[in-house]
Design a protein around this motif. Structure first.
Motif, PDB file in Angstrom:
ATOM      1  N   ASN A  60     -10.844  20.778 -22.789  1.00  0.00           N
ATOM      2  CA  ASN A  60     -10.358  19.771 -22.447  1.00  0.00           C
ATOM      3  C   ASN A  60     -10.291  19.195 -20.860  1.00  0.00           C
ATOM      4  O   ASN A  60      -9.956  20.079 -20.236  1.00  0.00           O
ATOM      5  N   GLN A  61     -10.494  17.940 -20.792  1.00  0.00           N
ATOM      6  CA  GLN A  61     -10.511  17.456 -19.524  1.00  0.00           C
ATOM      7  C   GLN A  61      -9.005  17.541 -18.805  1.00  0.00           C
ATOM      8  O   GLN A  61      -8.187  16.902 -19.459  1.00  0.00           O
TER       9      GLN A  61
ATOM     10  N   PRO B  82     -10.979  11.106 -20.390  1.00  0.00           N
ATOM     11  CA  PRO B  82     -11.559  10.765 -21.854  1.00  0.00           C
ATOM     12  C   PRO B  82     -10.466   9.773 -22.634  1.00  0.00           C
ATOM     13  O   PRO B  82     -11.264   8.728 -23.245  1.00  0.00           O
TER      14      PRO B  82
END
Length: 425
Positions: free
Chosen positions: A2-3, A38
């Motif tokens: 995950n960002q 995102p």
């Protein structure tokens, strides 16, 4: 992988000509929310896809343009606009307007286009992504007896002077019923009286009627009922409204016919020939709908009638949205939730002897009522400012009135006068 979340950013820059936003009063407006790249990118994609298909003209700062033509929506800060929507969905959309990151010359018209297409803004194949933006209801906003007092005070105790700026002389803060549409400001007071008289007629209020009113407002319904010869017990949780209602009742010499109690509907006692309530059921909350309807049943004398005025929404939209936290709930009506016709009839049937025996719908009349209020409020902006309601508040209030108007113009919302009677008579 995950960002990581982007760090919290400094306050959103103030557009030229706008006063700085008070960070203590409007913390979620002055600062941009934390949101992953995102999420912001997905929001930009979904918003872009939605706006391209709509009869809007959307101008993005920097030269971008979306939409198929129609009411203008100017996005001054596209990155902040998408970031807020990515972090909070429609709550972020409203906060972006409050922050001055977008504008619309005809705000109600632009929002009506969005309301017309509310069910299809997100393509069917991506509907599952809606949950990512659906904020959860805060537990502190439950409409327990103490919570309901706080929730009502948040809105109705703002200032009697504020409401007097945009309401007509009857101080009626609910849908009017006009003789003809479109409506004009001079017709509003009479239309508010017509609305009240229809509701009182529905409940058969006349000489000697023992009437319970749940939700006093500023006293207009109680006054009109007392002039008919009724004896009125009116309940409110707003100290500000009660004080002014009592002044108005005393000025007409009707204090011997009207009692205004500062108490919750759950604390009501006695029995009455009629019970009326105007646009108060929206503040009850789903958890307490059964209690509300049982209270109506318990307070009604044999052969009595209940007449409600209620804002309603389609049942499928209620089911889809009842657990989410909306901009209206955060800023305008904490703890509020609109019902559907099915929710009203079903709750009454499941928990009481009351049955819906009549309904009249006036949605277009509410759209006109809200337009008149919005135009009046805009015309008296300087007076609102002098009362201490800053530019961010005024943008919030304008958005609230236009957002509500759009709901009724699109048919997404309706307002009904509803008669309930006991099944056993």
């Amino acid at each position: 992988m995950n960002q990581p979340e982007t760090p919290e950013q400094p306050p959103s820059p103030v557009r030229p000509g706008r006063a700085p936003v008070d960070p203590e009063r409007w913390p979620d407006v002055v600062r941009l929310p934390s949101a992953s790249r995102p999420r912001t990118a997905v929001a930009r994609l979904l918003v872009g896809q939605a706006l391209r298909r709509l009869p809007l003209t959307v101008r993005l700062a920097g030269g971008g343009r979306l939409g198929r033509g129609g009411p203008l929506l100017d996005v001054h800060r596209p990155e902040a606009f998408h970031r807020r929507i990515g972090a909070g969905g429609l709550v972020g959309f409203g906060e972006s307007y409050m922050a001055g990151e977008w504008d619309a010359p005809d705000l109600a018209a632009a929002l009506t286009v969005l309301a017309d297409n509310a069910a299809t803004l997100v393509p069917a194949g991506l509907q599952h992504l809606r949950r990512a933006w659906a904020l959860k209801q805060p537990g502190a906003r439950r409409n327990t007896p103490s919570g309901a007092r706080d929730n009502i005070s948040h809105h109705y105790d703002l200032s009697n002077d504020l409401f007097a700026l945009f309401l007509d002389e009857t101080l009626s803060y609910s849908s009017a019923v006009f003789e003809e549409l479109p409506a004009t400001w001079p017709a509003l007071a009479a239309a508010q009286g017509r609305k009240i008289d229809r509701l009182l007629d529905l409940a058969r209020v006349g000489e000697g009627t023992r009437l319970l009113e749940i939700g006093t407002g500023w006293g207009e319904l109680a006054l009109r009922a007392a002039r008919r010869g009724a004896r009125v017990t009116s309940l409110t949780l707003s100290a500000e409204q009660r004080a002014l209602a009592l002044e108005r009742i005393a000025a007409e010499g009707l204090g011997d016919r009207v009692e205004v109690r500062l108490c919750d509907y759950r604390e009501a006692t006695g029995t009455y020939d009629a019970v009326v309530s105007v646009e108060m059921i929206e503040a009850v909350g789903e958890e307490f709908w059964p209690v509300y309807f049982r209270t109506l049943d318990a307070r009604l004398a044999p052969g009595g009638r209940v007449a409600l005025q209620a804002i309603t929404m389609p049942h499928d939209r209620l089911l889809a949205s009842r657990r989410t936290y909306t901009w209206i709930q955060k800023y305008i009506f904490p703890g509020g939730l609109l019902l559907s016709t099915e929710a009203i009839t079903g709750t009454a049937r499941a928990h009481t002897r009351l049955r819906v025996t009549g309904r009249d719908c006036y949605g277009p009349h509410y759209a006109e009522t809200l337009r008149l209020w919005r135009e009046r409020f805009a015309a008296r902006a300087a007076e609102a400012d002098a009362l201490g309601f800053d530019e961010t508040f005024r943008r919030m209030w304008t958005f609230y009135l236009a957002y509500s108007e759009a709901g009724f113009r699109s048919g997404y919302l309706d307002v009904q006068q509803i008669l309930l009677e006991r099944e056993d008579g």
